[in-house]
Design a protein around this motif. Structure first.
Motif, PDB file in Angstrom:
ATOM      1  N   PRO A   1       0.826  -1.217   0.000  1.00  0.00           N
ATOM      2  CA  PRO A   1       0.000   0.000   0.000  1.00  0.00           C
ATOM      3  C   PRO A   1       0.852   1.255   0.000  1.00  0.00           C
ATOM      4  CG  PRO A   1       0.015  -1.016   2.173  1.00  0.00           C
ATOM      5  CD  PRO A   1       0.717  -1.978   1.258  1.00  0.00           C
ATOM      6  N   TYR A   2       0.200   2.368  -0.339  1.00  0.00           N
ATOM      7  CA  TYR A   2       0.898   3.652  -0.290  1.00  0.00           C
ATOM      8  C   TYR A   2       1.228   3.995   1.163  1.00  0.00           C
ATOM      9  CZ  TYR A   2      -0.605   4.298  -5.118  1.00  0.00           C
ATOM     10  OH  TYR A   2      -0.816   4.137  -6.468  1.00  0.00           O
ATOM     11  N   PRO A   3       2.350   4.652   1.408  1.00  0.00           N
ATOM     12  CA  PRO A   3       2.749   4.950   2.787  1.00  0.00           C
ATOM     13  C   PRO A   3       1.860   6.014   3.414  1.00  0.00           C
ATOM     14  CG  PRO A   3       4.274   5.974   1.246  1.00  0.00           C
ATOM     15  CD  PRO A   3       3.352   5.126   0.422  1.00  0.00           C
ATOM     16  N   PHE A   4       1.881   6.047   4.731  1.00  0.00           N
ATOM     17  CA  PHE A   4       1.179   7.061   5.505  1.00  0.00           C
ATOM     18  C   PHE A   4       1.905   8.398   5.359  1.00  0.00           C
ATOM     19  CE2 PHE A   4       1.161   9.488   9.448  1.00  0.00           C
ATOM     20  CZ  PHE A   4      -0.186   9.615   9.720  1.00  0.00           C
ATOM     21  N   PRO A   5       1.198   9.534   5.172  1.00  0.00           N
ATOM     22  CA  PRO A   5      -0.249   9.695   5.027  1.00  0.00           C
ATOM     23  C   PRO A   5      -0.717   9.730   3.580  1.00  0.00           C
ATOM     24  CG  PRO A   5       0.737  11.832   5.349  1.00  0.00           C
ATOM     25  CD  PRO A   5       1.874  10.853   5.331  1.00  0.00           C
ATOM     26  N   GLU A   6       0.179   9.453   2.635  1.00  0.00           N
ATOM     27  CA  GLU A   6      -0.193   9.508   1.216  1.00  0.00           C
ATOM     28  C   GLU A   6      -1.372   8.587   0.912  1.00  0.00           C
ATOM     29  OE1 GLU A   6       1.831   8.546  -3.171  1.00  0.00           O
ATOM     30  OE2 GLU A   6       3.009   8.380  -1.330  1.00  0.00           O
ATOM     31  N   GLY A   7      -1.410   7.432   1.577  1.00  0.00           N
ATOM     32  CA  GLY A   7      -2.441   6.451   1.284  1.00  0.00           C
ATOM     33  C   GLY A   7      -3.847   6.853   1.690  1.00  0.00           C
ATOM     34  N   PHE A   8      -3.979   7.894   2.515  1.00  0.00           N
ATOM     35  CA  PHE A   8      -5.312   8.336   2.931  1.00  0.00           C
ATOM     36  C   PHE A   8      -6.202   8.666   1.735  1.00  0.00           C
ATOM     37  CE2 PHE A   8      -4.058  10.089   7.384  1.00  0.00           C
ATOM     38  CZ  PHE A   8      -4.057   8.801   7.888  1.00  0.00           C
ATOM     39  N   TRP A   9      -5.627   9.321   0.726  1.00  0.00           N
ATOM     40  CA  TRP A   9      -6.433   9.876  -0.366  1.00  0.00           C
ATOM     41  C   TRP A   9      -5.990   9.393  -1.739  1.00  0.00           C
ATOM     42  CZ3 TRP A   9     -10.817  11.753   1.138  1.00  0.00           C
ATOM     43  CH2 TRP A   9     -10.930  12.250   2.443  1.00  0.00           C
ATOM     44  N   ARG A  10      -5.357   8.226  -1.789  1.00  0.00           N
ATOM     45  CA  ARG A  10      -4.999   7.622  -3.075  1.00  0.00           C
ATOM     46  C   ARG A  10      -5.683   6.271  -3.221  1.00  0.00           C
ATOM     47  NH1 ARG A  10       0.997   8.037  -5.351  1.00  0.00           N
ATOM     48  NH2 ARG A  10      -0.224   7.163  -7.077  1.00  0.00           N
ATOM     49  N   VAL A  11      -6.246   6.032  -4.399  1.00  0.00           N
ATOM     50  CA  VAL A  11      -6.871   4.739  -4.670  1.00  0.00           C
ATOM     51  C   VAL A  11      -5.771   3.691  -4.749  1.00  0.00           C
ATOM     52  CG1 VAL A  11      -8.209   3.404  -6.333  1.00  0.00           C
ATOM     53  CG2 VAL A  11      -8.795   5.802  -5.890  1.00  0.00           C
ATOM     54  N   PRO A  12      -5.897   2.598  -3.999  1.00  0.00           N
ATOM     55  CA  PRO A  12      -4.832   1.583  -3.986  1.00  0.00           C
ATOM     56  C   PRO A  12      -4.745   0.812  -5.291  1.00  0.00           C
ATOM     57  CG  PRO A  12      -6.720   0.849  -2.693  1.00  0.00           C
ATOM     58  CD  PRO A  12      -6.997   2.269  -3.082  1.00  0.00           C
ATOM     59  N   SER A  13      -3.732  -0.016  -5.378  1.00  0.00           N
ATOM     60  CA  SER A  13      -3.532  -0.837  -6.570  1.00  0.00           C
ATOM     61  C   SER A  13      -4.635  -1.879  -6.706  1.00  0.00           C
ATOM     62  CB  SER A  13      -2.167  -1.537  -6.482  1.00  0.00           C
ATOM     63  OG  SER A  13      -2.061  -2.554  -7.452  1.00  0.00           O
ATOM     64  N   ASP A  14      -5.008  -2.183  -7.947  1.00  0.00           N
ATOM     65  CA  ASP A  14      -5.992  -3.237  -8.190  1.00  0.00           C
ATOM     66  C   ASP A  14      -5.519  -4.590  -7.677  1.00  0.00           C
ATOM     67  OD1 ASP A  14      -7.710  -1.458  -9.430  1.00  0.00           O
ATOM     68  OD2 ASP A  14      -6.986  -1.913 -11.452  1.00  0.00           O
ATOM     69  N   SER A  15      -4.220  -4.776  -7.581  1.00  0.00           N
ATOM     70  CA  SER A  15      -3.685  -6.070  -7.166  1.00  0.00           C
ATOM     71  C   SER A  15      -3.784  -6.304  -5.664  1.00  0.00           C
ATOM     72  CB  SER A  15      -2.219  -6.199  -7.610  1.00  0.00           C
ATOM     73  OG  SER A  15      -1.411  -5.286  -6.902  1.00  0.00           O
ATOM     74  N   SER A  16      -4.374  -5.353  -4.939  1.00  0.00           N
ATOM     75  CA  SER A  16      -4.575  -5.542  -3.495  1.00  0.00           C
ATOM     76  C   SER A  16      -5.876  -6.272  -3.193  1.00  0.00           C
ATOM     77  CB  SER A  16      -4.570  -4.186  -2.779  1.00  0.00           C
ATOM     78  OG  SER A  16      -5.651  -3.382  -3.227  1.00  0.00           O
ATOM     79  N   VAL A  17      -6.656  -6.602  -4.224  1.00  0.00           N
ATOM     80  CA  VAL A  17      -7.999  -7.151  -4.044  1.00  0.00           C
ATOM     81  C   VAL A  17      -8.144  -8.465  -4.798  1.00  0.00           C
ATOM     82  CG1 VAL A  17     -10.474  -6.737  -4.386  1.00  0.00           C
ATOM     83  CG2 VAL A  17      -8.963  -4.829  -3.823  1.00  0.00           C
ATOM     84  N   VAL A  18      -8.834  -9.425  -4.198  1.00  0.00           N
ATOM     85  CA  VAL A  18      -9.328 -10.607  -4.917  1.00  0.00           C
ATOM     86  C   VAL A  18     -10.724 -10.247  -5.417  1.00  0.00           C
ATOM     87  CG1 VAL A  18      -9.951 -13.036  -4.740  1.00  0.00           C
ATOM     88  CG2 VAL A  18      -7.984 -12.168  -3.481  1.00  0.00           C
ATOM     89  N   TRP A  19     -10.898 -10.114  -6.714  1.00  0.00           N
ATOM     90  CA  TRP A  19     -12.097  -9.514  -7.299  1.00  0.00           C
ATOM     91  C   TRP A  19     -13.213 -10.507  -7.599  1.00  0.00           C
ATOM     92  CZ3 TRP A  19     -12.513  -4.348  -7.380  1.00  0.00           C
ATOM     93  CH2 TRP A  19     -11.338  -3.590  -7.296  1.00  0.00           C
ATOM     94  N   THR A  20     -13.036 -11.752  -7.297  1.00  0.00           N
ATOM     95  CA  THR A  20     -13.976 -12.797  -7.727  1.00  0.00           C
ATOM     96  C   THR A  20     -15.415 -12.491  -7.328  1.00  0.00           C
ATOM     97  OG1 THR A  20     -12.175 -14.340  -7.287  1.00  0.00           O
ATOM     98  CG2 THR A  20     -14.329 -15.291  -7.760  1.00  0.00           C
TER      99      THR A  20
END
Length: 407
Positions: A172-191
């Motif tokens: 994930p994006y580091p703190f505090p940048e990750g507060f307002w950035r959409v994370p990578s699609d690869s962080s989710v199992v989309w099934t």
């Protein structure tokens, strides 16, 4: 000179063999006569060692029906009608003997897991959900798991497998940048979801059909301005005006019930306040998204008792989810549970509660007032997004648990 030894009529080996057999027979007699004797400890220890050694094999155990197994799961005091349930479910829900006997902490010699009866009401779903290899990978069946959870099978009884995860995970994006950035699609199992990436989720606000919190994933849309200012005929309280009610620094920890993608928690985190967010994954990876933002998700339904001790939280917030779609008695339970976990002087921010106009004065005002909160702010307005003919009402209220005589 010759020694004078007397002949032996009983060899030492035979004597010790006789002693060993006699002691084992005596132990067997005591164990069967006195069921709670300490010899049960040795049998439990042996069973535990045998279980651990079997789980450390390279081939995971296949969960079989209880009727086909010879383990002590079938020995539990479950009703006979329940014995056709998956053996792994019975292993989890049955009492477990403490390895060292009676404990004052439990006031018992066993631990009873906090799960069971609601799961058994849906045996077909339960059998599907509990069909997995112990010590192996869990099936990728999030929709099935959430269906059971929403039916009251909580906490979910699957315990001994590794959950599905993305093959190529991105940090994930580091703190505090990750507060307002959409994370990578690869962080989710989309099934489990209609959308298969975050771009689809962000754009679904323009699509027809119902999805929970349709515009939540657009962090540059409405989420960017939530709780920053007072507006909406006074119904929209700002975080800063709410915090100003208490002495600076006395609001430190809290809970957001049904908090979407946890923007409320992020706003509070920016003010050095820790908020946990409850959220379901209703056709979207809400819990994963919350965690990617660097705040804490709680995957529990509204029917579960809040997992906090009495008089501990400084603030509880909920927007929209607590409304007239919830059965009245269940809503009463939940309001009292919020009162329970708040410390004396703690705040309950009921944000945009909605109902039909005639319900408001006759049902919900008396219900809320019966809990025992003090009213700090109480703003009532019309809910017009579905048309004025429905006569729907909004209530935004800031309620305080009494600092004294709060019981």
């Amino acid at each position: 000179m010759d020694s004078s030894h007397k002949p032996r009529t009983f060899s030492p080996n035979l004597f010790f063999f006789f002693l060993l057999v006699s002691s084992n027979l005596l132990t067997f007699f005591i164990c069967n006569t006195f069921k709670n004797s300490s010899c049960a400890l040795y049998q439990q220890t042996y069973n535990a060692i045998a279980t651990v050694s079997s789980l450390n094999t390279s081939i995971p155990l296949v969960v079989e029906p209880a009727a086909n197994r010879g383990d002590d799961v079938q020995e539990s005091n479950k009703p006979a009608a329940d014995l056709d349930l998956p053996s792994e479910f019975l292993a989890f829900t049955s009492p477990h003997k403490l390895p060292f006997g009676f404990s004052r902490n439990f006031d018992s010699d066993e631990i009873i897991p906090p799960v069971g009866h609601p799961c058994t009401r849906f045996p077909d779903l339960l059998r599907r959900y509990m069909s997995y290899r112990v010590n192996g990978s869990c099936p990728d069946d999030e929709l099935l798991a959430q269906k059971l959870l929403l039916k009251g099978c909580e906490p979910l009884p699957r315990r001994r497998c590794r959950p599905a995860a993305q093959k190529e995970y991105v940090e994930p994006y580091p703190f505090p940048e990750g507060f307002w950035r959409v994370p990578s699609d690869s962080s989710v199992v989309w099934t489990a979801y209609t959308c298969k990436n975050y771009e689809c989720l962000i754009n679904r606000k323009t699509q027809k059909g119902f999805d929970d919190c349709k515009d939540c994933f657009d962090l540059n849309g409405r989420e960017k301005n939530r709780w920053l200012s007072t507006k909406g005929a006074g119904l929209d309280f700002s975080i800063d005006e709410v915090l100003a009610v208490k002495n600076p620094g006395t609001i430190r920890t809290g809970l957001d019930i049904g908090g979407g993608v946890a923007t409320f928690a992020v706003r509070m985190r920016e003010r050095n306040i820790t908020i946990l967010t409850t959220s379901m994954n209703l056709n979207g990876p809400f819990n994963t998204f919350i965690a990617s933002r660097g705040v804490i998700p709680l995957y529990i339904s509204i029917s579960q008792r809040l997992p906090f001790f009495d008089n501990t939280l400084d603030i509880v917030h909920s927007m929209h989810v607590l409304s007239n779609w919830i059965p009245t008695t269940l809503l009463h339970f939940l309001f009292f549970d919020i009162y329970r976990v708040l410390r004396p002087g703690g705040l309950f921010w009921l944000d945009h509660f909605f109902c039909v106009g005639e319900q408001f004065a006759q049902l919900y005002v008396p219900l809320i007032e019966s809990i025992g909160f003090n009213k700090v702010k109480w703003v009532v307005g019309r809910k017009l997004d579905r048309g004025p003919e429905l006569n729907e009402m909004y209530l935004s209220a800031l309620l305080e648990k009494p600092l004294k005589n709060s019981w």
